[in-house]
Motif scaffolding. Structure first.
Motif, PDB file in Angstrom:
ATOM      1  N   VAL A   1      41.905  53.753  22.854  1.00  0.00           N
ATOM      2  CA  VAL A   1      41.398  52.245  23.194  1.00  0.00           C
ATOM      3  C   VAL A   1      42.817  51.599  23.344  1.00  0.00           C
ATOM      4  N   SER A   2      42.739  50.756  24.294  1.00  0.00           N
ATOM      5  CA  SER A   2      44.014  49.729  24.533  1.00  0.00           C
ATOM      6  C   SER A   2      43.794  48.776  25.128  1.00  0.00           C
ATOM      7  N   GLY A   3      44.772  47.791  25.268  1.00  0.00           N
ATOM      8  CA  GLY A   3      44.482  46.473  25.939  1.00  0.00           C
ATOM      9  C   GLY A   3      45.677  46.251  27.250  1.00  0.00           C
ATOM     10  N   ALA A   4      45.697  45.144  27.680  1.00  0.00           N
ATOM     11  CA  ALA A   4      46.609  45.070  28.916  1.00  0.00           C
ATOM     12  C   ALA A   4      48.026  44.982  28.467  1.00  0.00           C
ATOM     13  N   TYR A   5      48.873  45.637  29.445  1.00  0.00           N
ATOM     14  CA  TYR A   5      50.109  45.758  29.101  1.00  0.00           C
ATOM     15  C   TYR A   5      50.950  44.767  30.151  1.00  0.00           C
ATOM     16  N   CYS A   6      50.843  45.408  31.181  1.00  0.00           N
ATOM     17  CA  CYS A   6      51.696  44.620  32.441  1.00  0.00           C
ATOM     18  C   CYS A   6      51.122  43.085  32.812  1.00  0.00           C
ATOM     19  N   ALA A   7      49.940  43.043  32.923  1.00  0.00           N
ATOM     20  CA  ALA A   7      49.341  41.980  33.424  1.00  0.00           C
ATOM     21  C   ALA A   7      49.552  41.524  34.782  1.00  0.00           C
ATOM     22  N   MET A   8      50.186  42.530  35.425  1.00  0.00           N
ATOM     23  CA  MET A   8      50.209  42.435  37.182  1.00  0.00           C
ATOM     24  C   MET A   8      49.808  43.682  37.669  1.00  0.00           C
ATOM     25  N   GLY A   9      48.926  44.384  37.340  1.00  0.00           N
ATOM     26  CA  GLY A   9      48.343  45.541  38.269  1.00  0.00           C
ATOM     27  C   GLY A   9      48.983  46.718  38.238  1.00  0.00           C
ATOM     28  N   VAL A  10      50.050  47.008  37.725  1.00  0.00           N
ATOM     29  CA  VAL A  10      50.835  48.173  37.435  1.00  0.00           C
ATOM     30  C   VAL A  10      50.553  49.245  36.672  1.00  0.00           C
ATOM     31  N   CYS A  11      50.247  48.854  35.565  1.00  0.00           N
ATOM     32  CA  CYS A  11      50.115  50.109  34.404  1.00  0.00           C
ATOM     33  C   CYS A  11      48.782  50.543  34.453  1.00  0.00           C
ATOM     34  N   HIS A  12      47.696  49.918  34.757  1.00  0.00           N
ATOM     35  CA  HIS A  12      46.387  50.387  34.711  1.00  0.00           C
ATOM     36  C   HIS A  12      45.758  50.371  33.460  1.00  0.00           C
ATOM     37  N   CYS A  13      46.139  49.653  32.615  1.00  0.00           N
ATOM     38  CA  CYS A  13      45.986  49.606  31.185  1.00  0.00           C
ATOM     39  C   CYS A  13      44.676  48.509  30.775  1.00  0.00           C
ATOM     40  N   CYS A  14      44.452  48.005  31.892  1.00  0.00           N
ATOM     41  CA  CYS A  14      43.308  46.957  31.631  1.00  0.00           C
ATOM     42  C   CYS A  14      41.871  47.176  32.563  1.00  0.00           C
TER      43      CYS A  14
ATOM     44  N   GLN B   1      37.884  48.615  37.156  1.00  0.00           N
ATOM     45  CA  GLN B   1      38.308  47.257  37.958  1.00  0.00           C
ATOM     46  C   GLN B   1      39.660  46.899  37.070  1.00  0.00           C
ATOM     47  N   ARG B   2      40.446  46.360  37.488  1.00  0.00           N
ATOM     48  CA  ARG B   2      41.703  45.783  36.795  1.00  0.00           C
ATOM     49  C   ARG B   2      41.574  44.459  36.272  1.00  0.00           C
ATOM     50  N   ALA B   3      41.348  44.171  34.952  1.00  0.00           N
ATOM     51  CA  ALA B   3      41.038  42.868  34.541  1.00  0.00           C
ATOM     52  C   ALA B   3      42.165  41.869  34.974  1.00  0.00           C
ATOM     53  N   CYS B   4      43.339  42.421  35.097  1.00  0.00           N
ATOM     54  CA  CYS B   4      44.456  41.182  35.462  1.00  0.00           C
ATOM     55  C   CYS B   4      44.335  41.043  36.859  1.00  0.00           C
ATOM     56  N   GLN B   5      43.757  41.818  37.805  1.00  0.00           N
ATOM     57  CA  GLN B   5      43.571  41.327  39.062  1.00  0.00           C
ATOM     58  C   GLN B   5      42.167  40.967  39.699  1.00  0.00           C
ATOM     59  N   THR B   6      41.481  40.965  38.782  1.00  0.00           N
ATOM     60  CA  THR B   6      40.099  40.718  39.173  1.00  0.00           C
ATOM     61  C   THR B   6      40.000  39.132  38.859  1.00  0.00           C
ATOM     62  N   LEU B   7      39.464  38.234  39.743  1.00  0.00           N
ATOM     63  CA  LEU B   7      39.322  36.917  39.591  1.00  0.00           C
ATOM     64  C   LEU B   7      37.923  36.795  39.294  1.00  0.00           C
ATOM     65  N   VAL B   8      37.306  36.114  38.440  1.00  0.00           N
ATOM     66  CA  VAL B   8      36.216  35.713  37.828  1.00  0.00           C
ATOM     67  C   VAL B   8      35.421  34.830  38.880  1.00  0.00           C
ATOM     68  N   GLU B   9      33.994  35.124  38.804  1.00  0.00           N
ATOM     69  CA  GLU B   9      32.981  34.663  39.582  1.00  0.00           C
ATOM     70  C   GLU B   9      31.915  33.972  38.685  1.00  0.00           C
ATOM     71  N   PRO B  10      31.079  33.408  39.001  1.00  0.00           N
ATOM     72  CA  PRO B  10      29.891  32.778  38.224  1.00  0.00           C
ATOM     73  C   PRO B  10      28.836  33.873  38.196  1.00  0.00           C
ATOM     74  N   ASN B  11      28.552  34.107  36.776  1.00  0.00           N
ATOM     75  CA  ASN B  11      27.638  35.029  36.319  1.00  0.00           C
ATOM     76  C   ASN B  11      28.260  36.628  36.403  1.00  0.00           C
ATOM     77  N   MET B  12      29.610  36.729  36.650  1.00  0.00           N
ATOM     78  CA  MET B  12      29.990  37.995  36.692  1.00  0.00           C
ATOM     79  C   MET B  12      29.611  38.602  35.260  1.00  0.00           C
ATOM     80  N   GLN B  13      29.271  40.022  35.271  1.00  0.00           N
ATOM     81  CA  GLN B  13      29.005  40.865  34.136  1.00  0.00           C
ATOM     82  C   GLN B  13      30.243  41.843  34.052  1.00  0.00           C
ATOM     83  N   VAL B  14      30.946  41.660  33.024  1.00  0.00           N
ATOM     84  CA  VAL B  14      31.934  42.246  32.475  1.00  0.00           C
ATOM     85  C   VAL B  14      31.921  43.159  31.469  1.00  0.00           C
ATOM     86  N   GLU B  15      32.059  44.534  31.316  1.00  0.00           N
ATOM     87  CA  GLU B  15      31.974  45.316  30.147  1.00  0.00           C
ATOM     88  C   GLU B  15      33.242  45.770  29.726  1.00  0.00           C
TER      89      GLU B  15
END
Length: 108
Positions: free
Chosen positions: A55-68, A78-92
């Motif tokens: 288990v890990s969290g975000a590292y670089c926050a710019m799409g390079v490390c793939h830790c998110c 899906q990269r959390a740091c590169q994915t824009l939120v949308e209404p009713n989006m389901q995130v796991e």
């Protein structure tokens, strides 16, 4: 259902807000935010579990490390740091297709 609370915002949210669902909990987000910024505002740091159950969290926050990597609208890795939120989006968070489908990585 209880709503997740944003406690770590450094600036107020824009007036145009909507709900996204993080691990089935509604949380307020605004247009232009990334999933990672919403997770960080809600103080969620452990978001990714790889196929070796680390288990890990975000590292670089710019799409390079793939830790998110998270699952968004039923799509894995899906990269959390590169994915824009949308209404009713389901995130796991802590989601992994190997674990979810009962597969063993690297084993026949």
């Amino acid at each position: 259902m209880t709503s997740a609370t944003r406690t770590k915002d450094i600036t107020p949210l824009d007036s145009i807000t909507f709900k996204v669902f993080i691990d089935e909990q509604p949380i307020t987000a605004c247009e232009g935010e990334t999933v990672l910024s919403v997770l960080q505002a809600a103080d969620m740091k452990r978001i990714c579990e790889n196929d070796r159950k680390v288990v890990s969290g975000a590292y670089c926050a710019m799409g390079v490390c793939h830790c998110c990597h998270i699952k968004v609208n039923k799509r894995y890795k899906q990269r959390a740091c590169q994915t824009l939120v949308e209404p009713n989006m389901q995130v796991e968070t802590l989601s992994n297709r190997f674990k979810d489908k009962g597969l063993n990585h690297g084993k026949v």
